[in-house]
Design a protein around this motif. Structure first.
Motif, PDB file in Angstrom:
ATOM      1  N   SER A 193       0.811  -1.216   0.000  1.00  0.00           N
ATOM      2  CA  SER A 193       0.000   0.000   0.000  1.00  0.00           C
ATOM      3  C   SER A 193       0.843   1.263   0.000  1.00  0.00           C
ATOM      4  CB  SER A 193      -0.915   0.002   1.230  1.00  0.00           C
ATOM      5  OG  SER A 193      -0.142   0.175   2.419  1.00  0.00           O
ATOM      6  N   GLY A 194       2.131   1.099   0.260  1.00  0.00           N
ATOM      7  CA  GLY A 194       3.013   2.256   0.368  1.00  0.00           C
ATOM      8  C   GLY A 194       2.893   2.970   1.699  1.00  0.00           C
ATOM      9  N   ALA A 195       2.127   2.392   2.617  1.00  0.00           N
ATOM     10  CA  ALA A 195       1.906   3.033   3.914  1.00  0.00           C
ATOM     11  C   ALA A 195       2.926   2.612   4.962  1.00  0.00           C
ATOM     12  CB  ALA A 195       0.500   2.706   4.424  1.00  0.00           C
ATOM     13  N   ALA A 196       3.842   1.711   4.608  1.00  0.00           N
ATOM     14  CA  ALA A 196       4.814   1.237   5.588  1.00  0.00           C
ATOM     15  C   ALA A 196       5.780   2.360   5.943  1.00  0.00           C
ATOM     16  CB  ALA A 196       5.589   0.057   5.030  1.00  0.00           C
ATOM     17  N   PRO A 197       6.017   2.587   7.230  1.00  0.00           N
ATOM     18  CA  PRO A 197       6.952   3.641   7.623  1.00  0.00           C
ATOM     19  C   PRO A 197       8.372   3.259   7.228  1.00  0.00           C
ATOM     20  CG  PRO A 197       6.304   2.349   9.535  1.00  0.00           C
ATOM     21  CD  PRO A 197       5.427   1.894   8.406  1.00  0.00           C
ATOM     22  N   THR A 198       9.200   4.260   6.960  1.00  0.00           N
ATOM     23  CA  THR A 198      10.596   4.021   6.603  1.00  0.00           C
ATOM     24  C   THR A 198      11.411   3.842   7.877  1.00  0.00           C
ATOM     25  OG1 THR A 198      10.344   5.392   4.649  1.00  0.00           O
ATOM     26  CG2 THR A 198      12.588   4.948   5.390  1.00  0.00           C
ATOM     27  N   MET A 199      12.240   2.788   7.895  1.00  0.00           N
ATOM     28  CA  MET A 199      13.096   2.568   9.053  1.00  0.00           C
ATOM     29  C   MET A 199      14.095   3.714   9.173  1.00  0.00           C
ATOM     30  SD  MET A 199      11.877  -0.184  10.266  1.00  0.00           S
ATOM     31  CE  MET A 199      13.104  -0.608  11.484  1.00  0.00           C
ATOM     32  N   GLU A 200      14.441   4.091  10.377  1.00  0.00           N
ATOM     33  CA  GLU A 200      15.294   5.250  10.628  1.00  0.00           C
ATOM     34  C   GLU A 200      16.606   5.173   9.856  1.00  0.00           C
ATOM     35  OE1 GLU A 200      17.571   7.501  14.325  1.00  0.00           O
ATOM     36  OE2 GLU A 200      16.165   5.885  14.724  1.00  0.00           O
ATOM     37  N   LYS A 201      17.231   3.984   9.828  1.00  0.00           N
ATOM     38  CA  LYS A 201      18.536   3.889   9.161  1.00  0.00           C
ATOM     39  C   LYS A 201      18.401   4.131   7.658  1.00  0.00           C
ATOM     40  CE  LYS A 201      18.451  -1.177   8.777  1.00  0.00           C
ATOM     41  NZ  LYS A 201      19.202  -2.413   9.075  1.00  0.00           N
ATOM     42  N   HIS A 202      17.281   3.695   7.090  1.00  0.00           N
ATOM     43  CA  HIS A 202      17.057   3.939   5.672  1.00  0.00           C
ATOM     44  C   HIS A 202      16.713   5.397   5.416  1.00  0.00           C
ATOM     45  CE1 HIS A 202      17.480  -0.255   4.980  1.00  0.00           C
ATOM     46  NE2 HIS A 202      16.338  -0.594   5.588  1.00  0.00           N
ATOM     47  N   ALA A 203      15.965   6.005   6.332  1.00  0.00           N
ATOM     48  CA  ALA A 203      15.601   7.420   6.181  1.00  0.00           C
ATOM     49  C   ALA A 203      16.844   8.293   6.190  1.00  0.00           C
ATOM     50  CB  ALA A 203      14.649   7.835   7.297  1.00  0.00           C
ATOM     51  N   LYS A 204      17.808   8.000   7.034  1.00  0.00           N
ATOM     52  CA  LYS A 204      19.051   8.770   7.098  1.00  0.00           C
ATOM     53  C   LYS A 204      19.837   8.636   5.804  1.00  0.00           C
ATOM     54  CE  LYS A 204      19.699   8.764  12.105  1.00  0.00           C
ATOM     55  NZ  LYS A 204      20.542   8.295  13.224  1.00  0.00           N
ATOM     56  N   GLN A 205      19.821   7.423   5.238  1.00  0.00           N
ATOM     57  CA  GLN A 205      20.551   7.219   3.987  1.00  0.00           C
ATOM     58  C   GLN A 205      19.953   8.046   2.854  1.00  0.00           C
ATOM     59  OE1 GLN A 205      20.438   3.005   3.432  1.00  0.00           O
ATOM     60  NE2 GLN A 205      21.970   2.592   5.033  1.00  0.00           N
ATOM     61  N   VAL A 206      18.642   8.201   2.847  1.00  0.00           N
ATOM     62  CA  VAL A 206      17.975   8.988   1.805  1.00  0.00           C
ATOM     63  C   VAL A 206      18.261  10.479   1.975  1.00  0.00           C
ATOM     64  CG1 VAL A 206      15.747   9.692   0.885  1.00  0.00           C
ATOM     65  CG2 VAL A 206      16.179   7.285   1.419  1.00  0.00           C
ATOM     66  N   LYS A 207      18.222  10.975   3.220  1.00  0.00           N
ATOM     67  CA  LYS A 207      18.417  12.408   3.481  1.00  0.00           C
ATOM     68  C   LYS A 207      19.868  12.820   3.335  1.00  0.00           C
ATOM     69  CE  LYS A 207      14.492  12.838   6.647  1.00  0.00           C
ATOM     70  NZ  LYS A 207      14.074  13.123   8.048  1.00  0.00           N
ATOM     71  N   HIS A 208      20.774  11.921   3.658  1.00  0.00           N
ATOM     72  CA  HIS A 208      22.203  12.265   3.648  1.00  0.00           C
ATOM     73  C   HIS A 208      22.973  11.242   2.831  1.00  0.00           C
ATOM     74  CE1 HIS A 208      21.199  15.097   6.843  1.00  0.00           C
ATOM     75  NE2 HIS A 208      20.630  14.090   7.505  1.00  0.00           N
ATOM     76  N   PRO A 209      22.766  11.243   1.502  1.00  0.00           N
ATOM     77  CA  PRO A 209      23.449  10.230   0.677  1.00  0.00           C
ATOM     78  C   PRO A 209      24.950  10.307   0.770  1.00  0.00           C
ATOM     79  CG  PRO A 209      22.485  11.978  -0.670  1.00  0.00           C
ATOM     80  CD  PRO A 209      21.949  12.171   0.704  1.00  0.00           C
TER      81      PRO A 209
END
Length: 695
Positions: free
Chosen positions: A675-691
């Motif tokens: 559904s795309g509603a799954a929250p992003t895990m913190e470690k993955h979120a950091k990788q996206v924000k700070h490549p």
């Protein structure tokens, strides 16, 4: 290069075994495990699967006792107790089938199995095997119908395993032609006696038989205990309730004491010793020692049935634990999307699969014990040698199976985590009920000492012509040619192994190597003690006893090693009977796991005594791990072959509920991701924000 070719071929074969699609014929294996008395076992399991016979948890001990006594009546009504008794009294004279049927009751409620054993396997069997046809006709019908619930009154407060020294007396009075039963002090009270606290109205009482001032040793007498109507003790008889126990609270264990209680001369169970009206004693067995052991030997079926019941309980525990481990998931080890099944973890395999191998060894060894028992008690193979062999075999196997069952129940409990501690999953309850198996029908350590003495006697017969120097060489494994004959010399191994772990591991896989390692350990341990005790029989009694005591522990360990070898041999002989190639291959892996687990357990001994090189010793654990990986896909088939259904296992965690929970959780997370509603895990979120930081 040519020198390495055989090893290369063996390694390729080993790899192919792992890769090929091997299957177990579960039905054929199940039939083999059922053994000679398959029909009886199936009938007994059908009965044990009925809810009327199941243990009801949470009852008080008084309520549990009432329930179990009612279940005994249910067994009578369904003709489950008559198999061993004479045909003229409605029995079947099927001694092996009788044990096979009774031991299956442990899956319903161990209290029921043991209380049935007290009534028909001890009380009834004592009348059957120690009495005459006159006694059979007089008392067995009431025992068989449960009209006369009874006790087997042997153990005393002061003497448990040392039956020969019990203090209760049966003194003959020729004037009245009666025996006077007396417990002269409290240590002589009969204790831990099943049916004594509430239900028993008669007992077979073991006492020192005294006539004309001569003590003729332990004999058995039939003694009424209570008024059948009022259930009050008869004059001169008293007792106490043992109260709540650590397990088996469906049995009313208690104490009994006798104050000059008189019974007729005819109440002596006199198959092996009789007293004439004038007090003259006679026996078909002249030796008092041999007479004593012959009388006790007729009651060996208690040990045989405990061996089988412990095996059955262990099968139930492993059926539940392995099924649960095949469904329960924990930790994301190899995937972020799915957790791992417990049984895929090597450590979990290490905890359960070697114990599964042990239960198979126990099962095959028990079938051999049961066949030996039936041969002796049916009269087909009833010589002194056969009886001695049966007694030794029972004394060897009962300790191992009961200790193993307790170990298996505990490990299965822990392997199931917190769920294993819940009473609904039975591990804790079964563990408590089987705890006493290690000490009744013969304390395990005392039984192994009996085995050890037999091993010493056999050793002495075999080497009686050898001098002390030759015995010493044998004990140290240095007799001429031993290293070459066995192929186990540490130096020779080191040269052959030459640092190649694979070659060492493949040598341990060899059946003959395992047999030699296990057998050599027994031989050497027995020989070392024999050398240490050489000449002790010529010493004064106190010095001889001290010498023996110095080596008692080694002696018992040698007997335990002997019993382990017996189980391994039984497993190996069972393999020869398997027709299906896939089944035989998997069971060979399982046998190897059993054998190598024993070698690993005793690895220090093999290294210290030069039976394994350091190089080969290191490979034992490695090859065990390879076997675990091979056996993992077959674990469920191996427990399914035990033949126990949900009505026998009766654990919530093995009901399929865990698989349903896992499926529900998996579906929930899959839908959430889709559904795309799954929250992003913190470690993955950091990788996206700070490549840049992530790189």
């Amino acid at each position: 290069m040519t020198e390495l070719a055989p090893d290369a071929a063996a390694l390729a074969e080993d790899a192919a075994e792992t890769a090929e699609d091997v299957r177990i014929d579960v039905n054929a294996l199940a039939d083999q495990l059922l053994g000679t008395w398959a029909k009886t076992r199936r009938e007994a399991r059908e009965l044990a699967g009925r809810s009327e016979l199941h243990k009801a948890e949470g009852l008080t001990h008084h309520e549990h006792r009432e329930r179990v006594f009612g279940q005994l009546k249910y067994l009578v009504d369904h003709r489950a107790v008559h198999r061993a008794f004479p045909k003229e009294l409605g029995g079947e004279e099927d001694h092996g089938g009788n044990i096979a049927g009774f031991e299956e009751l442990v899956t319903a409620d161990p209290s029921l199995q043991i209380k049935a054993g007290v009534q028909w396997g001890l009380f009834g069997a004592a009348v059957l095997h120690l009495g005459t046809e006159e006694h059979h006709a007089k008392w067995l019908p009431g025992i068989m119908s449960l009209e006369v619930p009874g006790c087997f009154a042997m153990t005393e407060i002061g003497h448990g395993s040392d039956v020969a020294s019990i203090a209760t007396t049966a003194t003959y009075d020729p004037e009245t032609e009666e025996f006077v039963i007396h417990t002269p002090f409290k240590a002589a009270w009969k204790d831990y006696i099943g049916n004594a606290a509430k239900d028993g109205i008669a007992a077979v009482v073991f006492a020192q038989l005294i006539t004309a001032g001569v003590n003729h040793g332990v004999h058995a007498l039939y003694v009424p205990l209570r008024d059948p109507e009022t259930k009050e003790f008869l004059p001169g008889i008293g007792g106490e309730d043992d109260g709540v126990k650590g397990g088996l609270n469906g049995i009313d264990n208690g104490r009994l004491h006798f104050d000059r209680v008189r019974v007729p001369r005819s109440n002596l169970l006199n198959r092996y010793g009789t007293v004439d009206p004038d007090g003259t004693y006679s026996s078909p067995i002249s030796s008092p020692g041999r007479r004593f052991f012959t009388m006790l030997g007729t009651l060996v079926q208690g040990r045989v049935s405990l061996d089988g019941a412990a095996t059955a309980a262990a099968k139930v525990a492993l059926s539940a634990a392995i099924r649960y481990a095949s469904e329960r998931r924990q930790f994301n080890a190899s995937s972020d999307m799915a957790e791992e099944v417990l049984l895929d973890y090597q450590r979990h395999q290490r905890r359960l699969l070697p114990r599964l191998a042990t239960v198979y060894a126990m099962s095959f060894a028990h079938e051999q014990l049961l066949a030996k028992f039936d041969g002796v008690f049916s009269g087909r193979t009833d010589t002194d040698g056969d009886r001695q062999e049966l007694e030794t075999l029972a004394a060897a196997l009962k300790p191992l199976s009961t200790w193993n069952a307790l170990d298996i129940l505990q490990e299965c409990r822990e392997a199931c985590g917190g769920a294993g501690f819940l009473i609904e999953n039975r591990f804790a309850s079964l563990r408590a009920d089987l705890d006493v198996y290690a000490t009744f029908e013969g304390d395990n350590n005392v039984l192994l000492q009996l085995v050890a003495k037999r091993l010493l006697n056999d050793y002495a017969k075999e080497f009686r012509t050898m001098n002390v120097g030759a015995l010493a060489k044998f004990a140290l494994g240095q007799a001429a040619g031993v290293a070459y004959r066995t192929g186990l010399g540490a130096v020779a191994q080191f040269v052959r192994d030459s640092g190649r772990a694979q070659r060492a591991a493949l040598a341990l896989r060899d059946e003959d190597t395992q047999r030699l390692l296990l057998a050599d350990r027994v031989q050497t341990m027995v020989a070392e003690v024999a050398q240490a005790l050489h000449g002790a029989n010529k010493l004064p009694q106190a010095e001889a006893a001290a010498r023996f005591n110095e080596h008692q522990n080694e002696l018992i360990e040698a007997a335990r090693a002997h019993a382990e070898l017996l189980q391994w041999e039984a497993f190996t002989e069972a393999l020869a009977e398997m027709k299906d190639p896939g089944t035989k291959k998997v069971l060979t892996w399982l046998r190897d796991l059993f054998g190598l687990s024993l070698i690993e357990k005793h690895l220090a001994w093999y290294l210290m005594n030069g039976r394994l090189s350091m190089q080969r010793g290191r490979t034992v654990g490695e090859y065990i791990n390879r076997l675990l990986a091979k056996l993992r896909p077959h674990a469920l088939d191996l427990v399914e072959a035990f033949g126990y259904g949900p009505e026998h296992v009766r654990t919530a965690i093995a009901s399929g509920a865990e698989a349903e929970r896992q499926s529900e959780a998996s579906a929930y997370f899959a839908a959430q991701r889709a559904s795309g509603a799954a929250p992003t895990m913190e470690k993955h979120a950091k990788q996206v924000k700070h490549p840049r930081l992530a790189s």
